[in-house]
Scaffold this active site. Sequence first.
Site, PDB file in Angstrom:
ATOM      1  N   ARG A 103      29.845  49.640  48.834  1.00 20.41           N
ATOM      2  CA  ARG A 103      30.815  49.361  47.782  1.00 20.41           C
ATOM      3  C   ARG A 103      31.133  47.682  47.717  1.00 20.41           C
ATOM      4  O   ARG A 103      29.514  47.303  48.113  1.00 20.41           O
ATOM      5  CB  ARG A 103      32.062  49.233  48.658  1.00 20.41           C
ATOM      6  CG  ARG A 103      31.537  48.437  50.572  1.00 20.41           C
ATOM      7  CD  ARG A 103      32.671  48.802  51.113  1.00 20.41           C
ATOM      8  NE  ARG A 103      32.183  48.025  52.497  1.00 20.41           N
ATOM      9  CZ  ARG A 103      33.412  48.105  53.470  1.00 20.41           C
ATOM     10  NH1 ARG A 103      34.719  48.481  53.349  1.00 20.41           N
ATOM     11  NH2 ARG A 103      33.422  47.846  54.604  1.00 20.41           N
ATOM     12  N   CYS A 107      29.666  43.174  39.049  1.00 25.75           N
ATOM     13  CA  CYS A 107      29.848  41.325  39.126  1.00 25.75           C
ATOM     14  C   CYS A 107      30.810  41.230  38.757  1.00 25.75           C
ATOM     15  O   CYS A 107      31.239  41.844  37.343  1.00 25.75           O
ATOM     16  CB  CYS A 107      28.288  41.702  37.806  1.00 25.75           C
ATOM     17  SG  CYS A 107      28.535  40.224  37.322  1.00 25.75           S
ATOM     18  N   ASN A 141      39.851  44.836  47.629  1.00 26.98           N
ATOM     19  CA  ASN A 141      39.954  45.046  49.425  1.00 26.98           C
ATOM     20  C   ASN A 141      38.827  43.990  49.593  1.00 26.98           C
ATOM     21  O   ASN A 141      37.697  44.403  49.178  1.00 26.98           O
ATOM     22  CB  ASN A 141      39.962  46.843  49.634  1.00 26.98           C
ATOM     23  CG  ASN A 141      40.251  46.867  51.047  1.00 26.98           C
ATOM     24  OD1 ASN A 141      40.757  46.757  52.240  1.00 26.98           O
ATOM     25  ND2 ASN A 141      38.283  47.001  51.910  1.00 26.98           N
ATOM     26  N   GLU A 142      39.514  43.100  50.197  1.00 30.90           N
ATOM     27  CA  GLU A 142      38.879  42.156  50.775  1.00 30.90           C
ATOM     28  C   GLU A 142      37.972  41.455  50.004  1.00 30.90           C
ATOM     29  O   GLU A 142      37.106  41.481  50.513  1.00 30.90           O
ATOM     30  CB  GLU A 142      38.121  43.085  51.903  1.00 30.90           C
ATOM     31  CG  GLU A 142      38.624  43.086  53.099  1.00 30.90           C
ATOM     32  CD  GLU A 142      37.603  44.179  54.411  1.00 30.90           C
ATOM     33  OE1 GLU A 142      38.108  44.344  55.812  1.00 30.90           O
ATOM     34  OE2 GLU A 142      37.131  44.123  54.448  1.00 30.90           O
ATOM     35  N   GLU A 304      45.373  45.477  57.813  1.00 33.38           N
ATOM     36  CA  GLU A 304      44.332  46.060  58.604  1.00 33.38           C
ATOM     37  C   GLU A 304      44.445  45.480  60.476  1.00 33.38           C
ATOM     38  O   GLU A 304      43.281  44.564  60.300  1.00 33.38           O
ATOM     39  CB  GLU A 304      42.628  46.479  58.633  1.00 33.38           C
ATOM     40  CG  GLU A 304      42.785  47.034  57.329  1.00 33.38           C
ATOM     41  CD  GLU A 304      41.175  46.907  56.617  1.00 33.38           C
ATOM     42  OE1 GLU A 304      40.204  46.627  57.128  1.00 33.38           O
ATOM     43  OE2 GLU A 304      41.120  47.379  55.378  1.00 33.38           O
TER      44      GLU A 304
END
Length: 660
Positions: A103, A107, A141-142, A304
């Site tokens: 994951r 780029c 996500n993050e 989270e």
Amino acid sequence: MIFGACYYPEHWNPEDWDEDLKIMKEMGLSSVRLAEFAWGIMEPKEGKFDFSLFDAVLKKVQEHGMTAILGTPTATFPPWLYKKFPEIVQVSKDGIIRGIGTRRQACFSSPAYKKATERIVTAMAKHFGNHPAVVGWQIDNEPGHEGSDLDYSPLALKNFRVWLKNKYKTLDSLNKRWGNIFWGVIYSDWNEIPVPAAHVSSDFNPAMIQDYYRFQSDELVSYIHFQAEILRKYSKNKPLTTNLYPSPFLPVTDMSELFSKLDYVSWDNYPVWGNQQEPYPHPLVSATQQYSRGLKNKPYTVMEQFSGVQGHTTLGYLPPPGQIGLWLTQAIVNGADQIYFFRYRTARFGQEQLCYGILDHGKRKTAKYFELQKTIQDISEFANDVADSPYKAEVAILHDIDNSRNYKHQPLSDGLKFEPVPFAQVGYDIEIATWFAGTNVLNVNTHSLSVNANHEFSNYKVLTLPLYTMFDPKIVDKLKSYVANGGTLVLGYRAGIKDKDHWMVEEPVPGVFGELAGVEVFQFEAPATDKVGIRMGILPLKGSKFCEILEPTTAKVVAKYNDSKKFYSGKAAVTVNSYGKGKVYYVGTSLTPESFILLYRKILKEAGVKFGFLGGTIERHYREGKQFNYEITMNHSPKHKLAGLSILKPFGYKIKRIQK
């Protein structure tokens, strides 16, 4: 106050969904986060969309009277996309291609990836944007985690050269401002400029590295904002966020800029992870939570929240009974108004089989489930009363993204290096948290704010500014005005000696702060992790990492080095200078947390800030709610502890309600 869970219905059979949602509701949860890794499900072939799984899930969510936050699934992508456009992946600093199968490999400089992102996000926004169960969006996500905001691919190099042209206009300007005459690295063509990737020995020009970090930040910020524009177009009035992660300054991305076009900040709260044998100290956890709250200076979300032992390949510490409930309480006390537990049920397959959730691999209700259920019941009245209320403070610690970047590639001391994993150089984070710990352990509400944001410094009686080596003249003037008008500034070593182009000033340390601090520094050393003795009156202190020998001009000595092994024993280590109506404390070394507590007792008392020491494991905050005010005391110890007139059980807390 919203309590929810990260839910992955695609990991379970449709027959499980009703029961899952029922179990969540019984626990006290009312919302779920969905879909942040579901690109391959929703677009199994290029341009062919299938939203049926999440249509069915959202129908169930609505039937159970719950809500959902949807994640755009761009933190990983389907293999067919990589097969068609192999150039869309990153290349690591060491030249490793971040291929398919994991994951965060995208780029952000790739036109093909941006086009694919536009297609999936637009389709999702059009399809789900007005769904009554959808109450918001998490973008990606993050973003930037695991080193993914540093890309050394050919496309990144191409865009870097364009970025440099836009910034410097001419090569003559770039060569001069980078100081390229040093070692004769004078560029005569934009295409001669490389990326500062892996090297054999001597590093690249620090000005070049700093610009590369700035460029990479701009690439990621632009990518997140690009998605935000699409969502706002097709999903009106649904708030947008993205989720950050420990440690605050692990990425090179300017998170203040990233959140400038989002509605609220989200944070992933893991006080312990992987093979750690003990959790992070509670002041470090509070520091990260205050960083999250401070990015927009308003309530934040924990997207989270730790609910079970976590790890990818190894596991470590098991929280004793009460501790995960205490961590939940701590997040709310620090300003969270939404909590989503990670995760509802532990995956039976894939890379996160060891990331345990509220439930384990089966459906049996666990001790974690019942502990969190009880905690939610116990704190709901308080949590609902303080939700959306400001977290008030008279003290703030200031941080700066350029200096965070600077200390990644030029840490000055081995004591300022900390690399727990290959992609993380977080020495700056540890130093900021150490300075924060002094006021946290003295139970003083403390904000954590970007020095560059538009904050009114006069709202604070005390400002702390560590490691502000690379300065902005406008910030220097703002701080001078703050002190002149009565504020107290606590300034850290190596302050004010380097401009934004990485040129050192000609004045002695602390450079542009010389008059403000009333000291000069001509000698210094980096003792790394060795402790150096210091004495403040009769109180023994300890310093490490970096030691400056302070020579007061107008300042008074507060503490002196007191170490028989050091030739500078007896010289000033900490000073205080009067400037206008205010004071500037200059701390010439990195004090230990215990030493900071002793120093801050003096500083806070003189500044008129109330404090109280209840022990190294007791944390107390003060919150104002809509109906009542509160004093919240938390015991981060596995033992019974006396806190004032109260005895707190292991990992216990007390919420004292105060009439307004």
